[in-house]
Motif scaffolding. Structure first.
Motif, PDB file in Angstrom:
ATOM      1  N   ILE A 120       0.857  -1.187   0.000  1.00  0.00           N
ATOM      2  CA  ILE A 120       0.000   0.000   0.000  1.00  0.00           C
ATOM      3  C   ILE A 120       0.888   1.230   0.000  1.00  0.00           C
ATOM      4  O   ILE A 120       1.766   1.363   0.858  1.00  0.00           O
ATOM      5  CB  ILE A 120      -0.928   0.018   1.231  1.00  0.00           C
ATOM      6  N   ALA A 121       0.673   2.106  -0.965  1.00  0.00           N
ATOM      7  CA  ALA A 121       1.406   3.376  -1.053  1.00  0.00           C
ATOM      8  C   ALA A 121       0.395   4.501  -0.883  1.00  0.00           C
ATOM      9  O   ALA A 121      -0.564   4.604  -1.646  1.00  0.00           O
ATOM     10  CB  ALA A 121       2.106   3.492  -2.401  1.00  0.00           C
ATOM     11  N   ARG A 122       0.602   5.340   0.140  1.00  0.00           N
ATOM     12  CA  ARG A 122      -0.314   6.459   0.392  1.00  0.00           C
ATOM     13  C   ARG A 122       0.455   7.770   0.318  1.00  0.00           C
ATOM     14  O   ARG A 122       1.298   8.048   1.174  1.00  0.00           O
ATOM     15  CB  ARG A 122      -0.945   6.342   1.774  1.00  0.00           C
ATOM     16  N   TRP A 123       0.146   8.548  -0.706  1.00  0.00           N
ATOM     17  CA  TRP A 123       0.722   9.879  -0.781  1.00  0.00           C
ATOM     18  C   TRP A 123      -0.037  10.763   0.189  1.00  0.00           C
ATOM     19  O   TRP A 123      -1.270  10.748   0.246  1.00  0.00           O
ATOM     20  CB  TRP A 123       0.633  10.418  -2.205  1.00  0.00           C
ATOM     21  N   GLN A 124       0.716  11.550   0.986  1.00  0.00           N
ATOM     22  CA  GLN A 124       0.143  12.335   2.074  1.00  0.00           C
ATOM     23  C   GLN A 124      -0.195  13.772   1.698  1.00  0.00           C
ATOM     24  O   GLN A 124      -0.925  14.441   2.427  1.00  0.00           O
ATOM     25  CB  GLN A 124       1.128  12.359   3.259  1.00  0.00           C
ATOM     26  N   ARG A 125       0.357  14.227   0.573  1.00  0.00           N
ATOM     27  CA  ARG A 125       0.147  15.621   0.155  1.00  0.00           C
ATOM     28  C   ARG A 125       0.476  15.728  -1.327  1.00  0.00           C
ATOM     29  O   ARG A 125       1.093  14.834  -1.896  1.00  0.00           O
ATOM     30  CB  ARG A 125       1.036  16.563   0.960  1.00  0.00           C
ATOM     31  N   PRO A 126       0.071  16.841  -1.961  1.00  0.00           N
ATOM     32  CA  PRO A 126       0.503  17.054  -3.346  1.00  0.00           C
ATOM     33  C   PRO A 126       2.029  17.113  -3.397  1.00  0.00           C
ATOM     34  O   PRO A 126       2.680  17.563  -2.450  1.00  0.00           O
ATOM     35  CB  PRO A 126      -0.107  18.417  -3.705  1.00  0.00           C
ATOM     36  N   VAL A 127       2.592  16.629  -4.506  1.00  0.00           N
ATOM     37  CA  VAL A 127       4.048  16.549  -4.627  1.00  0.00           C
ATOM     38  C   VAL A 127       4.505  17.129  -5.956  1.00  0.00           C
ATOM     39  O   VAL A 127       3.732  17.235  -6.903  1.00  0.00           O
ATOM     40  CB  VAL A 127       4.536  15.077  -4.507  1.00  0.00           C
ATOM     41  N   ARG A 147      -5.110   9.875  -3.717  1.00  0.00           N
ATOM     42  CA  ARG A 147      -6.163  10.878  -3.495  1.00  0.00           C
ATOM     43  C   ARG A 147      -5.627  12.235  -3.071  1.00  0.00           C
ATOM     44  O   ARG A 147      -6.282  13.245  -3.305  1.00  0.00           O
ATOM     45  CB  ARG A 147      -7.172  10.357  -2.472  1.00  0.00           C
ATOM     46  N   ALA A 148      -4.437  12.307  -2.500  1.00  0.00           N
ATOM     47  CA  ALA A 148      -3.862  13.597  -2.098  1.00  0.00           C
ATOM     48  C   ALA A 148      -3.124  14.282  -3.245  1.00  0.00           C
ATOM     49  O   ALA A 148      -2.737  15.443  -3.133  1.00  0.00           O
ATOM     50  CB  ALA A 148      -2.907  13.408  -0.926  1.00  0.00           C
ATOM     51  N   LEU A 149      -2.935  13.566  -4.353  1.00  0.00           N
ATOM     52  CA  LEU A 149      -2.169  14.123  -5.477  1.00  0.00           C
ATOM     53  C   LEU A 149      -3.061  14.913  -6.426  1.00  0.00           C
ATOM     54  O   LEU A 149      -4.259  14.694  -6.496  1.00  0.00           O
ATOM     55  CB  LEU A 149      -1.477  13.000  -6.252  1.00  0.00           C
ATOM     56  N   THR A 150      -2.431  15.794  -7.170  1.00  0.00           N
ATOM     57  CA  THR A 150      -3.101  16.526  -8.232  1.00  0.00           C
ATOM     58  C   THR A 150      -2.799  15.812  -9.538  1.00  0.00           C
ATOM     59  O   THR A 150      -1.635  15.532  -9.836  1.00  0.00           O
ATOM     60  CB  THR A 150      -2.575  17.982  -8.300  1.00  0.00           C
ATOM     61  N   VAL A 151      -3.836  15.500 -10.301  1.00  0.00           N
ATOM     62  CA  VAL A 151      -3.652  14.820 -11.582  1.00  0.00           C
ATOM     63  C   VAL A 151      -3.002  15.788 -12.561  1.00  0.00           C
ATOM     64  O   VAL A 151      -3.432  16.935 -12.702  1.00  0.00           O
ATOM     65  CB  VAL A 151      -5.018  14.352 -12.130  1.00  0.00           C
ATOM     66  N   SER A 152      -1.937  15.345 -13.227  1.00  0.00           N
ATOM     67  CA  SER A 152      -1.292  16.195 -14.233  1.00  0.00           C
ATOM     68  C   SER A 152      -0.853  15.343 -15.415  1.00  0.00           C
ATOM     69  O   SER A 152      -0.453  14.190 -15.250  1.00  0.00           O
ATOM     70  CB  SER A 152      -0.096  16.946 -13.644  1.00  0.00           C
TER      71      SER A 152
END
Length: 142
Positions: free
Chosen positions: A24-31, A60-65
């Motif tokens: 499980i990989a959970r991004w905690q903030r936009p990067v 879910r914390a990331l911005t799609v680009s």
């Protein structure tokens, strides 16, 4: 067996669940793009270390680009073929707004379509409910 967790900088939490065979990989903030790249490399390293071919990627914390999508599609996933002898199964946790954008924005929809076409031998699915993602990951890999 207990889950094994490690933190990558301040933006990514990796947890290997030996009972489920899932990383499980959970991004905690936009990067930034470079943080995203480092994070994905850490995911692959940790998955390889545990021979984990089932991944839950909580983005879910990331911005799609488009830029990040192109890198994942054109650089990251092709490099995985040499690292894993079995097909990977990846459940992406994506918020509903991002899922909508991936289907309606012309550039993002084209990128998602290319991504779906280029994923062989991998299998991926987008989810907004973690329980559904975990059920899908637990199902047999065809």
């Amino acid at each position: 067996m207990l889950p094994q967790t490690c933190t990558i900088a301040d933006h990514l939490l990796l947890t290997y669940r030996p009972d489920m065979g899932v990383l499980i990989a959970r991004w905690q903030r936009p990067v930034s793009l470079s943080e995203l790249q480092a994070g994905y490399r850490a995911v692959a390293d940790e998955a390889e270390r545990h021979s984990a071919v089932r991944w839950l990627l909580d983005t879910r914390a990331l911005t799609v680009s488009a830029e990040a999508g192109r890198w994942v599609n054109d650089v990251f996933y092709p490099a995985l073929v040499t690292r894993f002898s079995q097909p990977l199964r990846m459940a992406y946790m994506v918020p509903p707004d991002s899922q909508r954008l991936l289907r309606t924005d012309a550039e993002m929809a084209m990128l998602l379509s290319r991504f779906e076409q280029n994923m062989f031998p991998y299998c991926f699915q987008l989810f907004d409910q973690e329980g559904e993602a975990q059920s899908w990951l637990a199902s047999p890999i065809n």
